[in-house]
Design an enzyme around this catalytic site. Structure first.
Site, mmCIF file in Angstrom:
data_model
loop_
_atom_site.group_PDB
_atom_site.id
_atom_site.type_symbol
_atom_site.label_atom_id
_atom_site.label_comp_id
_atom_site.label_asym_id
_atom_site.label_seq_id
_atom_site.Cartn_x
_atom_site.Cartn_y
_atom_site.Cartn_z
ATOM 1 N N CYS A 7 25.910 38.222 46.734
ATOM 2 C CA CYS A 7 25.709 39.631 47.705
ATOM 3 C C CYS A 7 24.516 39.785 47.924
ATOM 4 C CB CYS A 7 26.483 40.901 47.239
ATOM 5 S SG CYS A 7 26.065 41.418 45.775
ATOM 6 N N ASN A 10 23.409 42.096 44.165
ATOM 7 C CA ASN A 10 23.993 41.791 42.951
ATOM 8 C C ASN A 10 24.490 42.925 41.733
ATOM 9 O OD1 ASN A 10 23.744 39.490 40.058
ATOM 10 N ND2 ASN A 10 25.328 39.835 41.065
ATOM 11 N N CYS A 12 26.716 45.403 43.240
ATOM 12 C CA CYS A 12 28.005 46.044 43.749
ATOM 13 C C CYS A 12 29.139 45.133 44.087
ATOM 14 C CB CYS A 12 27.707 47.005 44.881
ATOM 15 S SG CYS A 12 26.719 48.423 44.763
ATOM 16 N N ARG A 13 29.030 44.252 45.000
ATOM 17 C CA ARG A 13 30.049 43.414 45.456
ATOM 18 C C ARG A 13 30.328 42.072 44.571
ATOM 19 N NH1 ARG A 13 27.984 43.307 51.570
ATOM 20 N NH2 ARG A 13 26.040 43.211 50.282
ATOM 21 N N SER A 14 29.108 41.455 44.254
ATOM 22 C CA SER A 14 29.315 40.301 43.718
ATOM 23 C C SER A 14 29.914 40.330 42.390
ATOM 24 C CB SER A 14 28.169 38.985 44.048
ATOM 25 O OG SER A 14 27.096 39.694 43.475
ATOM 26 N N ASP A 124 29.095 46.421 52.683
ATOM 27 C CA ASP A 124 28.110 47.099 51.614
ATOM 28 C C ASP A 124 28.452 48.311 51.278
ATOM 29 O OD1 ASP A 124 25.928 47.925 50.420
ATOM 30 O OD2 ASP A 124 24.742 46.844 51.698
HETATM 31 P P1 4NP Z 1 25.454 44.789 46.806
HETATM 32 O O1 4NP Z 1 24.875 46.235 47.266
HETATM 33 O O2 4NP Z 1 24.698 43.944 47.621
HETATM 34 O O3 4NP Z 1 26.812 44.630 47.047
HETATM 35 O O4 4NP Z 1 24.962 44.560 45.249
HETATM 36 C C1 4NP Z 1 23.814 46.709 47.541
HETATM 37 C C2 4NP Z 1 22.899 46.867 46.464
HETATM 38 C C3 4NP Z 1 21.521 47.502 46.424
HETATM 39 C C4 4NP Z 1 21.281 47.592 47.845
HETATM 40 C C5 4NP Z 1 22.144 47.079 49.021
HETATM 41 C C6 4NP Z 1 23.207 46.656 48.592
HETATM 42 N N1 4NP Z 1 19.810 47.940 47.873
HETATM 43 O O5 4NP Z 1 19.496 48.096 49.169
HETATM 44 O O6 4NP Z 1 19.073 48.382 46.929
#
Ligand code: 4NP
Length: 158
Positions: A7, A10, A12-14, A124
């Site tokens: 993702c 790294n 939240c989703r992955s 996201d």
């Molecule tokens: P992820 O979520 O891609 O599922 O880990 C996010 C985590 C952090 C951010 C965006 C999405 N950020 O903008 O910091």
């Protein structure tokens, strides 16, 4: 079989997908020998544990994300993993830009393995409300069930 989930951050989703696949595979497909990992395409959160909202939502469903730490995808990952599964189209595009040609056939969207009619992308949840984290878990659990069926088939064919 080596599976990498990707993702943006790294956190939240992955990492959720990583823990869900590990847990479900141990319970439902112990015959499969899997190596499971996750990474981000962006470096904002490198070294951090998963987001506290992600950890809490996952823990309520029995998934332990505590030991995980964020990292960025590295060029060696494109050699190492048999399947590299992006959470959304934007991250898939970034993977296609970074991966050598020979690895492109191993790049997919995780939700290709979800039942028909589901979304194609895991949204996201970072800037949204608490429901976003439950939605992420619902989508990932459904897709990982489909992924496990695919992996069983591949193992039988091998
Ligand atoms: P992820 O979520 O891609 O599922 O880990 C996010 C985590 C952090 C951010 C965006 C999405 N950020 O903008 O910091």
């Amino acid at each position: 079989m080596k599976i990498l989930f990707v993702c943006l951050g790294n956190i939240c989703r992955s990492p959720t997908a990583e823990a869900v696949l590990r847990t479900m595979a141990a319970r439902e497909a112990p015959e499969l020998t899997l190596e499971v990992d996750s990474a981000g395409t962006a470096a904002y959160h490198v070294g951090e544990p998963p987001d506290p909202r992600t950890r809490a939502a996952a823990a309520r469903r029995g998934y332990d994300l505590e030991p995980l730490r964020a990292r960025v995808i590295a060029s060696a990952d494109f050699e190492r993993f048999d399947l590299i599964l992006a959470m959304d189209a934007q991250n898939l595009r970034v993977l296609r830009q970074r991966a050598p040609r020979a690895a492109h056939e191993r790049l997919r969207l995780l939700l290709e393995f979800a039942p028909e009619g589901e979304l194609r992308e895991v949204p996201d949840p970072y800037y949204g409300g608490p429901n976003g984290f439950e939605h992420v878990l619902d989508l990932i659990e459904a897709a990982v069930r489909g992924l496990l069926a695919h992996l069983r088939q591949r193992a039988r064919a091998a």
